[in-house]
Design a protein around this motif. Sequence first.
Motif, short mmCIF file in Angstrom:
data_model
loop_
_atom_site.label_atom_id
_atom_site.label_comp_id
_atom_site.label_asym_id
_atom_site.label_seq_id
_atom_site.Cartn_x
_atom_site.Cartn_y
_atom_site.Cartn_z
N ILE A 14 0.84 -1.20 0.00
CA ILE A 14 0.00 0.00 0.00
C ILE A 14 0.87 1.25 0.00
N ALA A 15 1.92 1.23 0.81
CA ALA A 15 2.83 2.38 0.88
C ALA A 15 3.52 2.61 -0.46
N GLU A 16 3.92 1.53 -1.12
CA GLU A 16 4.57 1.64 -2.43
C GLU A 16 3.59 2.20 -3.47
N GLU A 17 2.36 1.70 -3.44
CA GLU A 17 1.36 2.17 -4.40
C GLU A 17 1.01 3.63 -4.16
N TRP A 18 1.00 4.04 -2.91
CA TRP A 18 0.73 5.44 -2.59
C TRP A 18 1.77 6.35 -3.24
N GLU A 19 3.02 5.95 -3.19
CA GLU A 19 4.09 6.73 -3.82
C GLU A 19 3.92 6.75 -5.34
N THR A 20 3.52 5.62 -5.90
CA THR A 20 3.32 5.55 -7.35
C THR A 20 2.20 6.48 -7.79
N VAL A 21 1.10 6.47 -7.06
CA VAL A 21 -0.04 7.34 -7.39
C VAL A 21 0.37 8.81 -7.27
N ALA A 22 1.12 9.14 -6.22
CA ALA A 22 1.57 10.52 -6.04
C ALA A 22 2.45 10.96 -7.20
N ASP A 23 3.34 10.08 -7.65
CA ASP A 23 4.23 10.41 -8.77
C ASP A 23 3.43 10.63 -10.05
N ALA A 27 3.00 14.08 -12.25
CA ALA A 27 3.32 14.12 -13.67
C ALA A 27 2.16 14.69 -14.48
N LEU A 28 0.95 14.28 -14.14
CA LEU A 28 -0.24 14.80 -14.83
C LEU A 28 -0.41 16.30 -14.60
N ASP A 71 6.07 25.79 -36.45
CA ASP A 71 5.84 25.59 -35.01
C ASP A 71 4.85 24.45 -34.82
N ASP A 72 5.34 23.23 -34.84
CA ASP A 72 4.49 22.06 -34.73
C ASP A 72 4.07 21.89 -33.27
N ARG A 73 2.91 22.40 -32.97
CA ARG A 73 2.48 22.42 -31.57
C ARG A 73 2.06 21.04 -31.07
N CYS A 74 1.56 20.18 -31.97
CA CYS A 74 1.25 18.81 -31.54
C CYS A 74 2.54 18.10 -31.11
N ALA A 75 3.62 18.35 -31.84
CA ALA A 75 4.91 17.77 -31.48
C ALA A 75 5.36 18.30 -30.12
N THR A 76 5.07 19.58 -29.86
CA THR A 76 5.42 20.17 -28.57
C THR A 76 4.66 19.48 -27.45
N VAL A 77 3.37 19.17 -27.71
CA VAL A 77 2.55 18.48 -26.72
C VAL A 77 3.10 17.07 -26.49
N ARG A 78 3.47 16.40 -27.57
CA ARG A 78 4.02 15.04 -27.43
C ARG A 78 5.32 15.06 -26.63
N THR A 79 6.15 16.05 -26.89
CA THR A 79 7.39 16.17 -26.12
C THR A 79 7.10 16.41 -24.64
N ALA A 80 6.11 17.27 -24.38
CA ALA A 80 5.72 17.53 -22.99
C ALA A 80 5.24 16.25 -22.32
N PHE A 81 4.49 15.44 -23.09
CA PHE A 81 4.01 14.16 -22.55
C PHE A 81 5.19 13.24 -22.23
N ASP A 82 6.13 13.13 -23.18
CA ASP A 82 7.28 12.25 -22.97
C ASP A 82 8.07 12.65 -21.73
N GLU A 83 8.19 13.94 -21.48
CA GLU A 83 9.02 14.44 -20.38
C GLU A 83 8.31 14.45 -19.04
N THR A 84 7.02 14.23 -19.06
CA THR A 84 6.25 14.22 -17.79
C THR A 84 5.60 12.86 -17.57
N ILE A 85 4.45 12.64 -18.16
CA ILE A 85 3.71 11.40 -17.96
C ILE A 85 4.47 10.21 -18.54
N GLY A 86 5.02 10.39 -19.74
CA GLY A 86 5.70 9.29 -20.39
C GLY A 86 6.92 8.79 -19.65
#
Length: 263
Positions: A14-23, A27-28, A71-86
């Motif tokens: 449970i403690a491990e999962e709590w940390e995972t959810v927080a992370d 990221a989100l 200025d490929d903004r979809c690519a910018t969003v994908r990069t943001a995803f990779d660097e955070t959630i991904g």
Amino acid sequence: MTGTTAVHRALEHIAEEWETVADRDAALETFTQRVRAIPAEQPSALQARQAATPTATQAIQVRGAAPSAADDRCATVRTAFDETIGSNSGYENESRFEAMAAALTEDVAAALATDAGWTPPLKAAVLEAVSTSRRNLAIRRGILQEERATLEAAMTEIDEIVSWLQATADESFLQCGFDDLRAKHERLETYQDRLETRLSRRQAQFSRSTARDGTDGSRYRSIVTSIHANSPTRYPLLSTVTRLYSVCDGCQRAVRAHLTRRV
């Protein structure tokens, strides 16, 4: 039974999962902030009318929206995803599309992958998908809190019973008087009643949906079992309580046999 049971180990999970959810939630949140900072391009009214029968993905994008080569903004969003959630450990073994589909829905992931234009509808869809993911995490966090409280209460009771059984394990029934044996028999009966109540409460927990779930919401059982999916025991509390009940029952039968001989 020893002082370390499956319930004790489950608390560690449970403690491990709590940390995972927080992370994941962090990221989100970071991804949301970066998405909000990317301005969307409004397609012309003519381009919007050209979308005769859009698919789910096209409806999000508004078909015909012109991408910006500079200025490929979809690519910018994908990069943001990779660097955070991904980059979150929960998605490390998935492709980008799989990770985006899991976090943002398949339609949004497909829309971001086509480079058809970072439009206001697509931006809104991305932000709504992130909000939905965070709401689901909030539900999971609430279940983790309830599960931790349930396990801690059960552990206190289990430790009490195990300690008594260990303290009396080396006693000889032949050296116990009738009243002492009867007291042991009654104590074991009380322990069994408490364990039965614990089992009933656990089954009731597993039979209901979480307070914020809809008709298709995740049930308490499915979320809890997913937390313990990689453990030797998928139902640690039920397993431990059932086993302890059996030990108490065996001890009680032994005590009863000695009582019967003395009547």
